[in-house]
Design an enzyme around this catalytic site. Structure first.
Site, mmCIF file in Angstrom:
data_model
loop_
_atom_site.group_PDB
_atom_site.id
_atom_site.type_symbol
_atom_site.label_atom_id
_atom_site.label_comp_id
_atom_site.label_asym_id
_atom_site.label_seq_id
_atom_site.Cartn_x
_atom_site.Cartn_y
_atom_site.Cartn_z
ATOM 1 N N ARG A 86 8.168 3.924 6.771
ATOM 2 C CA ARG A 86 7.366 4.450 5.665
ATOM 3 C C ARG A 86 6.389 5.507 6.152
ATOM 4 O O ARG A 86 6.340 6.621 5.619
ATOM 5 C CB ARG A 86 6.594 3.312 4.997
ATOM 6 C CG ARG A 86 5.509 3.801 4.030
ATOM 7 C CD ARG A 86 4.754 2.683 3.346
ATOM 8 N NE ARG A 86 4.014 1.820 4.253
ATOM 9 C CZ ARG A 86 3.211 0.839 3.846
ATOM 10 N NH1 ARG A 86 3.049 0.602 2.557
ATOM 11 N NH2 ARG A 86 2.583 0.084 4.720
ATOM 12 N N GLU A 134 0.134 2.640 -3.076
ATOM 13 C CA GLU A 134 0.718 1.604 -2.222
ATOM 14 C C GLU A 134 -0.190 1.337 -1.035
ATOM 15 O O GLU A 134 -0.621 2.250 -0.335
ATOM 16 C CB GLU A 134 2.107 2.020 -1.744
ATOM 17 C CG GLU A 134 2.791 0.909 -0.938
ATOM 18 C CD GLU A 134 4.248 1.186 -0.677
ATOM 19 O OE1 GLU A 134 5.056 1.020 -1.598
ATOM 20 O OE2 GLU A 134 4.588 1.597 0.453
ATOM 21 N N THR A 311 -2.086 -4.458 9.177
ATOM 22 C CA THR A 311 -2.544 -3.085 8.984
ATOM 23 C C THR A 311 -1.405 -2.287 8.368
ATOM 24 O O THR A 311 -0.245 -2.692 8.428
ATOM 25 C CB THR A 311 -2.936 -2.429 10.323
ATOM 26 O OG1 THR A 311 -1.804 -2.447 11.218
ATOM 27 C CG2 THR A 311 -4.100 -3.178 10.975
ATOM 28 N N LYS A 312 -1.730 -1.147 7.788
ATOM 29 C CA LYS A 312 -0.710 -0.364 7.088
ATOM 30 C C LYS A 312 0.304 0.242 8.076
ATOM 31 O O LYS A 312 1.494 0.359 7.762
ATOM 32 C CB LYS A 312 -1.362 0.728 6.250
ATOM 33 C CG LYS A 312 -0.375 1.437 5.316
ATOM 34 C CD LYS A 312 -1.086 2.260 4.268
ATOM 35 C CE LYS A 312 -0.087 2.855 3.279
ATOM 36 N NZ LYS A 312 -0.750 3.605 2.191
ATOM 37 N N VAL A 313 -0.160 0.633 9.240
ATOM 38 C CA VAL A 313 0.715 1.218 10.268
ATOM 39 C C VAL A 313 0.539 0.428 11.553
ATOM 40 O O VAL A 313 -0.597 0.236 12.001
ATOM 41 C CB VAL A 313 0.390 2.708 10.507
ATOM 42 C CG1 VAL A 313 1.345 3.287 11.543
ATOM 43 C CG2 VAL A 313 0.441 3.496 9.211
#
Length: 317
Positions: A86, A134, A311-313
């Protein structure tokens, strides 16, 4: 309605905009689909679709492909790598793409972040716009990568599938609160390309609601895991058209043992038809699994915009 739920409900116009840009497998090459977390579950479903459409393929977690590729594909075999991320910044996936390029393999990046690190290590970039709200938990972006991977495999996927997914989400919406009431054990079952989506459903349940969840091929469930089934269990059965009869027998067995069953494409406590173009059922079902995770989280007063320990990344080093 929080931002997570909006992202789930509002993803379908993004599906309509997603463009593969003509990317396609090369003849005579094994297609290795790599990713991490959600992306490797999506990779599993994409690999099945590639095989079903005549392109030999397998899914491999990013670090496994970087560190021991020949445990998965012999050194003598011609390989092309499809890297899913993503953010385009996941350390293991970027490293896998870099390692693939270093030995002369073509890399196709499927991402929601054009210009990311992954794109700089890809020969072909397929970028999709995901939902602006998102958060850490992947919802629309997971669906978009699956959609693009299915098209890469050569599948026809257009308006009929998008409308089928929208209709299924609307149909499931009213049933989910009753199904989850009193349930704390969640089982996701699916065969073929549904299996990767089942794994993703189980992951969503863990991330979003901190609940006990697991995923299996349907007929494997009798071989040990069924010992956990009781009145606390909710089973999400994604029926494969090829194995509807035997999966129906399993569902009836689970119901008799106290489970509730959400039957997507077949029998259950609640049974909902799955439409769409041939083979697209895993994508059609995915938003329902995402919304299920959100509803269970809400029942436990958990905020899916701030999942524990995530975490997102994911970057390392």
């Amino acid at each position: 309605m929080n931002a997570t739920e909006r992202g789930i409900r509002e993803q379908f116009p993004l599906w309509a905009k997603a463009d593969l840009g003509g990317a396609a497998p090369s003849p005579g090459h094994i297609q290795v689909v790599v990713g991490c977390g959600t992306s490797v579950h999506i990779a599993d479903s994409i690999a099945v679709c590639l095989n079903a459409h005549g392109h030999q393929s397998r899914a491999v977690p990013g670090n496994e492909w970087t560190r021991r590729p020949h445990d998965y594909v012999p050194a003598s075999v011609k390989v092309e790598t499809i890297a899913l991320s993503r953010s385009g910044e996941s350390t293991e996936t970027v490293a896998a793409a870099r390692a693939s390029q270093s030995v002369g393999q073509r890399v196709t990046a499927i991402t929601c972040a054009e210009g990311s690190a992954l794109c700089s290590h890809a020969d072909i970039v397929v970028a999709a716009e995901t939902h602006a709200e998102e958060g850490i938990v992947m919802t629309a972006s997971a669906s978009l990568m699956l959609l693009l991977g299915m098209r890469y495999a050569g599948m026809t996927l257009g308006t009929p599938t998008i409308e089928a997914a929208r209709h299924l989400l609307d149909a499931a919406d009213g049933a989910l609160p009753g199904l989850i009431d009193g349930r704390s054990h969640f089982v996701f079952l699916g065969g073929g390309a549904f299996y990767g989506v089942a794994r993703e459903g189980a992951l969503k349940m863990q991330e979003m609601s901190l609940s006990q969840s697991e995923a299996h091929h349907p007929l494997e469930y009798r071989h040990g895991p069924i010992s956990l089934i009781d009145e606390r269990s909710l089973v999400i059965m994604m029926y494969h058209p090829d194995t509807l009869e035997e999966e129906s027998l399993l569902a009836h067995d689970l119901l008799a043992k106290g489970a509730k069953v959400l039957g997507l494409g077949g029998p259950g406590t609640i049974s909902l038809p799955v439409g769409g173009e041939p083979g697209t059922g895993p994508l059609v079902c995915l938003p329902v699994l995402q919304l299920l995770g959100e509803y269970v989280a809400r029942s436990k007063n958990l905020d899916t915009l701030a999942p524990r320990h995530l975490t997102k990344v994911v970057t390392i080093g």
